[in-house]
Design a protein around this motif. Sequence first.
Motif, PDB file in Angstrom:
ATOM      1  N   ALA A 104       0.835  -1.202   0.000  1.00 14.03           N
ATOM      2  CA  ALA A 104       0.000   0.000   0.000  1.00 14.03           C
ATOM      3  C   ALA A 104       0.871   1.254   0.000  1.00 14.03           C
ATOM      4  O   ALA A 104       0.621   2.211  -0.755  1.00 14.03           O
ATOM      5  CB  ALA A 104      -0.925  -0.007   1.212  1.00 14.03           C
ATOM      6  N   LEU A 105       1.917   1.266   0.836  1.00 15.08           N
ATOM      7  CA  LEU A 105       2.823   2.414   0.887  1.00 15.08           C
ATOM      8  C   LEU A 105       3.572   2.579  -0.430  1.00 15.08           C
ATOM      9  O   LEU A 105       3.789   3.704  -0.904  1.00 15.08           O
ATOM     10  CB  LEU A 105       3.822   2.230   2.038  1.00 15.08           C
ATOM     11  N   TYR A 106       3.933   1.453  -1.030  1.00 13.06           N
ATOM     12  CA  TYR A 106       4.633   1.523  -2.312  1.00 13.06           C
ATOM     13  C   TYR A 106       3.749   2.131  -3.393  1.00 13.06           C
ATOM     14  O   TYR A 106       4.167   3.018  -4.133  1.00 13.06           O
ATOM     15  CB  TYR A 106       5.111   0.130  -2.744  1.00 13.06           C
ATOM     16  N   ARG A 107       2.506   1.640  -3.497  1.00 19.77           N
ATOM     17  CA  ARG A 107       1.618   2.159  -4.547  1.00 19.77           C
ATOM     18  C   ARG A 107       1.344   3.651  -4.350  1.00 19.77           C
ATOM     19  O   ARG A 107       1.267   4.417  -5.299  1.00 19.77           O
ATOM     20  CB  ARG A 107       0.295   1.394  -4.554  1.00 19.77           C
ATOM     21  N   GLN A 108       1.203   4.063  -3.094  1.00 18.99           N
ATOM     22  CA  GLN A 108       0.978   5.477  -2.813  1.00 18.99           C
ATOM     23  C   GLN A 108       2.176   6.308  -3.267  1.00 18.99           C
ATOM     24  O   GLN A 108       2.015   7.363  -3.904  1.00 18.99           O
ATOM     25  CB  GLN A 108       0.736   5.668  -1.315  1.00 18.99           C
ATOM     26  N   ALA A 109       3.374   5.830  -2.968  1.00 19.83           N
ATOM     27  CA  ALA A 109       4.578   6.559  -3.361  1.00 19.83           C
ATOM     28  C   ALA A 109       4.791   6.529  -4.871  1.00 19.83           C
ATOM     29  O   ALA A 109       5.173   7.530  -5.489  1.00 19.83           O
ATOM     30  CB  ALA A 109       5.795   5.961  -2.648  1.00 19.83           C
ATOM     31  N   TYR A 110       4.515   5.380  -5.472  1.00 18.42           N
ATOM     32  CA  TYR A 110       4.740   5.215  -6.919  1.00 18.42           C
ATOM     33  C   TYR A 110       3.796   6.091  -7.727  1.00 18.42           C
ATOM     34  O   TYR A 110       4.213   6.800  -8.639  1.00 18.42           O
ATOM     35  CB  TYR A 110       4.552   3.741  -7.278  1.00 18.42           C
ATOM     36  N   THR A 111       2.508   6.052  -7.378  1.00 17.89           N
ATOM     37  CA  THR A 111       1.551   6.865  -8.131  1.00 17.89           C
ATOM     38  C   THR A 111       1.721   8.350  -7.816  1.00 17.89           C
ATOM     39  O   THR A 111       1.371   9.201  -8.630  1.00 17.89           O
ATOM     40  CB  THR A 111       0.098   6.443  -7.831  1.00 17.89           C
ATOM     41  N   GLY A 112       2.261   8.668  -6.622  1.00 13.18           N
ATOM     42  CA  GLY A 112       2.520  10.055  -6.267  1.00 13.18           C
ATOM     43  C   GLY A 112       3.875  10.547  -6.745  1.00 13.18           C
ATOM     44  O   GLY A 112       4.256  11.693  -6.467  1.00 13.18           O
ATOM     45  N   ASN A 113       4.617   9.686  -7.445  1.00  3.78           N
ATOM     46  CA  ASN A 113       5.916  10.052  -8.022  1.00  3.78           C
ATOM     47  C   ASN A 113       6.866  10.594  -6.947  1.00  3.78           C
ATOM     48  O   ASN A 113       7.464  11.660  -7.099  1.00  3.78           O
ATOM     49  CB  ASN A 113       5.732  11.071  -9.152  1.00  3.78           C
ATOM     50  N   ASN A 114       6.983   9.828  -5.854  1.00  3.10           N
ATOM     51  CA  ASN A 114       7.839  10.226  -4.739  1.00  3.10           C
ATOM     52  C   ASN A 114       8.968   9.205  -4.595  1.00  3.10           C
ATOM     53  O   ASN A 114       8.813   8.187  -3.918  1.00  3.10           O
ATOM     54  CB  ASN A 114       7.013  10.307  -3.452  1.00  3.10           C
ATOM     55  N   PRO A 115      10.123   9.452  -5.232  1.00  3.82           N
ATOM     56  CA  PRO A 115      11.207   8.450  -5.253  1.00  3.82           C
ATOM     57  C   PRO A 115      11.708   8.055  -3.875  1.00  3.82           C
ATOM     58  O   PRO A 115      12.015   6.879  -3.651  1.00  3.82           O
ATOM     59  CB  PRO A 115      12.312   9.150  -6.060  1.00  3.82           C
ATOM     60  N   SER A 116      11.798   9.003  -2.946  1.00  5.90           N
ATOM     61  CA  SER A 116      12.332   8.652  -1.626  1.00  5.90           C
ATOM     62  C   SER A 116      11.390   7.714  -0.882  1.00  5.90           C
ATOM     63  O   SER A 116      11.833   6.760  -0.227  1.00  5.90           O
ATOM     64  CB  SER A 116      12.583   9.923  -0.804  1.00  5.90           C
ATOM     65  N   GLN A 117      10.079   7.964  -1.003  1.00  6.34           N
ATOM     66  CA  GLN A 117       9.111   7.079  -0.353  1.00  6.34           C
ATOM     67  C   GLN A 117       9.041   5.723  -1.058  1.00  6.34           C
ATOM     68  O   GLN A 117       8.787   4.699  -0.414  1.00  6.34           O
ATOM     69  CB  GLN A 117       7.735   7.736  -0.307  1.00  6.34           C
TER      70      GLN A 117
END
Length: 577
Positions: A413-426
């Motif tokens: 869930a955290l990965y998909r949130q970071a991936y779709t939000g284009n947040n490389p550090s997350q």
Amino acid sequence: MAASKPVEPPSGTGLPRWQLALLVGTPIVLGVGAVYLWHRSRKESNGTGERITPEGSASPSQGQSDGARAAPDQENMSPLDRAQAAKNKGNKYFKAGKYENAIQCYTEAIGLCPADHKSDLSTFFQNRAAAYEQQLKWTEVVEDCCRAVELNPRYIKALFRRAKALEKLDNKRECLEDVTAVCILEAFQNQQSMLLADKVLKQLGKEKAKEKYKNREPMMPSPQFIKSYFSSFTDDIISQPLQKGEKKDEDKDKEGEAAEVTGSSGYLKAKQYMEEENYDKIISECTKEMESGGRYTAEALLLRATFYLLIGNATAAQPDLDRVINMQDANVKLRANALIKRGSMYMQQQQPLLSTQDFNMAAEIDTRNPDVYHHRGQLKILLDQVDEAVGDFDECILLRPDSALAQAQKCFALYRQAYTGNNPSQVQTAMDGFEDVIRRFPKCAEGYALYAQALTDQQQFGKADEMYDKCIELEPDNATTYVHKGLLQLQWKQDLDLGLDLIGKAIEIDNKCDFAYETMGTIEVQRGNLDKAIDMFNKAINLAKSEMEMAHLYSLCDAAYAQTEVARKYGLKPPTL
């Protein structure tokens, strides 16, 4: 959530889901019109405008006006020129909203145009259809567009106008064929035609699924599927193995009876059959327990409802679940489990409000049940409420720190949130989280599978392949993993043969794996093998466990069939693999 396939949030691609045939690296094939994969790598255009206006000049030729000055020139004009003049006059009326006058002019143009000028004649018919469209005369629109397409088989405006009119006349199949032809001719660059295709595919899928699901023969899924389903519950009385005490004199305070695995206890027999993987006998034994008024009536109701859900008979499952939920004196864990399963059923039926209510009620009556938070977290992912999902997974982990599944799904869930939000550090933080999960829980196949999907997104294909190998090592009978590994070969190495071999292996392992047939069908569409694709989709339809899944599969099948008709009628085919 007790769903039949792993949960996946929206793709975040910005494209309508029906354009994606395979979103490699996700648990399911997304989208109702998913046979049109090849568009995935193309740019979207800005062609979204309505096709309303007729073709040609909106007024007569320069230097001419209506009335007496135009009359002498008519005598010296060729029939085609006179037809064009009538069309131009019709266009002027059309622009002014005088559609009846425009129709008269277009009719005059059709009568004047020489038969060998097919392109011009098709334009006149299409323009008259546009005027009829403004009058909502759908039958006349279809008739004139048919004439236009006969004269010019690849006439996009006429095909699309006919598609819209056919939709109004509730002729969805022919509408779909026309709009499919338009999408191919426009290289899937016009949002308007793609949205119509999406709409019609969904409508057709829902209509067919409703009828088919009502009359379907219930089918027990594979033992691997059933074991995977029950493994998603850790605080569930009915899925626990028989305890020795259940065969002796326990619970004597309850009506002074002894619970023995004899002919008098259908529920305990059903539990024994579960351990033996003799699943076909469970529903009947639970029914015996209920008919005899045994002490395990609540458990038998819940176990029977669970197997009704597993065979895809939600109609039979719901009354049993309702009864358990309303049994105020029943074990609270039974009631909470029934609420989880009814909530999952509601989500499959696309009733998210009812689903949310059931999960919230389960949390209220059994506040320390980790299953409630685990499955509600999956629901929140489906509803794109990732922060709330993570909160639920955290609560589950707090209550049961050894819940590897919740740990892995929280990372995803955290990965998909970071991936779709284009947040490389997350993204990197989430990937580190996966490493921690597989280190602490090396026997959790789901952890490797979810990590493999994230690695695929990051184009770390070699490592993703290793993770799928770990899954297969842990669960050699899990057909779904072979499908994912096969899809990876297609994306990574463009190795079609190896990909198909792995998906074929999935079907060998579990010939009831609808995901494998669905994926195989989608690939066959891309290869141009439409008849084989339709056969695969039909096999998946017969195995679908919910009406919603069935509607999705019918949409894929209808999209493939429409392409066969478009190829036959117009010689149009999308590029193939």
